[in-house]
Motif scaffolding. Sequence first.
Motif, PDB file in Angstrom:
ATOM      1  N   PHE A  41     -26.317  -0.345  40.463  1.00 25.42           N
ATOM      2  CA  PHE A  41     -25.259   0.960  40.842  1.00 25.42           C
ATOM      3  C   PHE A  41     -24.001  -0.698  40.448  1.00 25.42           C
ATOM      4  CE2 PHE A  41     -28.410   3.244  43.676  1.00 25.42           C
ATOM      5  CZ  PHE A  41     -28.637   4.249  42.388  1.00 25.42           C
ATOM      6  N   HIS A  42     -23.908  -1.586  39.810  1.00 29.27           N
ATOM      7  CA  HIS A  42     -23.032  -2.126  39.924  1.00 29.27           C
ATOM      8  C   HIS A  42     -23.213  -3.006  38.976  1.00 29.27           C
ATOM      9  CE1 HIS A  42     -20.571  -5.138  42.684  1.00 29.27           C
ATOM     10  NE2 HIS A  42     -19.891  -5.093  41.366  1.00 29.27           N
ATOM     11  N   THR A  43     -22.555  -2.193  37.866  1.00 33.54           N
ATOM     12  CA  THR A  43     -21.899  -3.290  36.276  1.00 33.54           C
ATOM     13  C   THR A  43     -21.144  -2.935  36.357  1.00 33.54           C
ATOM     14  OG1 THR A  43     -22.269  -1.031  35.453  1.00 33.54           O
ATOM     15  CG2 THR A  43     -24.317  -2.279  36.139  1.00 33.54           C
ATOM     16  N   GLY A 118     -12.433  -6.712  51.207  1.00 35.03           N
ATOM     17  CA  GLY A 118     -13.145  -7.455  50.323  1.00 35.03           C
ATOM     18  C   GLY A 118     -13.632  -6.417  48.627  1.00 35.03           C
ATOM     19  N   HIS A 119     -14.871  -6.333  48.857  1.00 33.59           N
ATOM     20  CA  HIS A 119     -14.890  -5.382  47.565  1.00 33.59           C
ATOM     21  C   HIS A 119     -16.419  -4.153  48.295  1.00 33.59           C
ATOM     22  CE1 HIS A 119     -14.068  -8.572  44.146  1.00 33.59           C
ATOM     23  NE2 HIS A 119     -13.010  -8.405  45.333  1.00 33.59           N
ATOM     24  N   PHE A 120     -15.663  -2.459  47.536  1.00 33.17           N
ATOM     25  CA  PHE A 120     -16.287  -2.155  48.107  1.00 33.17           C
ATOM     26  C   PHE A 120     -16.980  -1.068  46.446  1.00 33.17           C
ATOM     27  CE2 PHE A 120     -17.008  -1.341  52.346  1.00 33.17           C
ATOM     28  CZ  PHE A 120     -16.486  -2.624  52.876  1.00 33.17           C
ATOM     29  N   ASN A 153     -20.043  -4.342  48.749  1.00 36.07           N
ATOM     30  CA  ASN A 153     -20.222  -5.088  47.576  1.00 36.07           C
ATOM     31  C   ASN A 153     -20.736  -6.892  47.771  1.00 36.07           C
ATOM     32  OD1 ASN A 153     -20.269  -3.320  45.724  1.00 36.07           O
ATOM     33  ND2 ASN A 153     -18.997  -3.424  45.180  1.00 36.07           N
ATOM     34  N   HIS A 154     -21.581  -7.544  47.750  1.00 36.76           N
ATOM     35  CA  HIS A 154     -21.175  -9.017  47.705  1.00 36.76           C
ATOM     36  C   HIS A 154     -20.445  -9.117  49.300  1.00 36.76           C
ATOM     37  CE1 HIS A 154     -17.758  -9.166  46.112  1.00 36.76           C
ATOM     38  NE2 HIS A 154     -18.161  -8.087  44.896  1.00 36.76           N
ATOM     39  N   PRO A 155     -21.110  -8.943  50.474  1.00 36.95           N
ATOM     40  CA  PRO A 155     -20.339  -9.026  51.601  1.00 36.95           C
ATOM     41  C   PRO A 155     -20.509 -10.871  51.733  1.00 36.95           C
ATOM     42  CG  PRO A 155     -22.612  -7.801  51.990  1.00 36.95           C
ATOM     43  CD  PRO A 155     -22.783  -8.497  50.981  1.00 36.95           C
ATOM     44  N   SER A 210     -26.817  -6.119  40.366  1.00 34.72           N
ATOM     45  CA  SER A 210     -26.911  -6.649  38.833  1.00 34.72           C
ATOM     46  C   SER A 210     -25.411  -7.735  39.061  1.00 34.72           C
ATOM     47  CB  SER A 210     -27.224  -6.945  37.701  1.00 34.72           C
ATOM     48  OG  SER A 210     -26.480  -5.577  37.051  1.00 34.72           O
ATOM     49  N   ASP A 211     -24.328  -6.325  38.827  1.00 39.94           N
ATOM     50  CA  ASP A 211     -22.977  -6.569  39.183  1.00 39.94           C
ATOM     51  C   ASP A 211     -23.181  -7.444  37.760  1.00 39.94           C
ATOM     52  OD1 ASP A 211     -20.210  -7.068  40.056  1.00 39.94           O
ATOM     53  OD2 ASP A 211     -20.620  -8.163  40.899  1.00 39.94           O
ATOM     54  N   ILE A 212     -23.435  -7.581  37.284  1.00 35.78           N
ATOM     55  CA  ILE A 212     -23.180  -7.971  35.601  1.00 35.78           C
ATOM     56  C   ILE A 212     -22.401  -8.114  34.762  1.00 35.78           C
ATOM     57  CG2 ILE A 212     -25.258  -6.064  34.273  1.00 35.78           C
ATOM     58  CD1 ILE A 212     -25.485  -9.936  33.583  1.00 35.78           C
TER      59      ILE A 212
HETATM   60 ZN   LIG Z   1     -16.442  -7.653  43.671  1.00 35.41          ZN
END
Ligand SMILES: [Zn+2]
Length: 360
Positions: A41-43, A118-120, A153-155, A210-212
């Motif tokens: 759910f994160h790319t 931060g990022h969501f 995301n990525h806390p 992945s946050d690829i």
């Molecule tokens: Zn981010």
Amino acid sequence: MKRTLISAAALMACVLTMQAQQRNEIQVPDLDGYITLKCDFHTHTVYSDGLVWPTVRMEEAYREGLDAISLTEHIEYRPHKDIVADHNRSYEISQKKAKSLNLILLRGSEITRSMPPGHFNAIYLNDSNPLEQDNWRDAFKEAKKQNAFIFWNHPGWDKQQPDTTLWWKEHTELYEGGYMHGIEVANGSLFVPEAIKWCLEKNLTMLGTSDIHQPIQVNYDFAKGEHRTMTFVFAKERSAEGIREALENRRTAVYYRDVVVARKDLMLPFFEKCVDIKEVKRTDKAVTLQIVNKTDLPLKLKKTAHDTSLVYFRNYVLQPHTKHTLTIKFENGIKGGDMNFEVTNLLVDVNKGLDYTIKL
Ligand SMILES: [Zn+2]
Ligand SMILES: [Zn+2]
């Protein structure tokens, strides 16, 4: 001769196409009543700060055995100035390709703010454009208005949380306001133990993504059996609605390297579906078990009983897709007992694997 050459060329093209379309199904079990969907759910693509075209993300996802993906371009960070488009564009470009590959594509965006909050990511959006707001609170309001599923995301990202992974008062505000439904426990190579604790304490959904940004093979060596960080979703049906229902009911597991993280009530049946355990021989002195690991996961067992009467391994690894014959000896006149161990890479809490007992 010419015809033969053409045929050979056509055959080669066909072979290449087949190779490009080859799908690596991830071998993990379904649970009773639920199918295990593999989701990222994160790319990112070139439509924010990624380096690939959106349809390439679909091809990658297909080859890696994913069921669902979201392209979550940054709303506030789009460094490729040559690409001018609205915030829905990468989703729109990918729709046809996703459909042809039978992938579930969810419209999403990354609300990209300094800490706090931060990022969501917001997924299940209808329109990403209204998330472009001056005030971050307005961006969350818009996502909620669209009934998005929103996660932090990525806390533990050191660029925003330099020494400690903190929960800020803004996170309480988002959580209490119904703007935070999950947290990333793993993001690419980053693992965030604090997120496991928060998800369990606050009944939030655990996610792995992945946050690829690069082509996927830059970050993962598939020849060595590596896989992208992802979420297993235990869904009643393979559809966007099925995934949504499972996310809302916290039925997920995080798949990071050779570790799986999930709530205990899911992990117990998951482990039991991973293995076949049967007794093949019994005498007064010992019992012999046959254990088959049917999955792509190694299963790392660690003895948890300080008992000298029942004699078995202290540490034992069931490598993926292997069959094992284990003999457990009886000492001091016993004829059976509890074989207790922890599966140390199936985490049910921070640094805590699943406890399991085989009754002998
Ligand atoms: Zn981010
Ligand atoms: Zn991102």
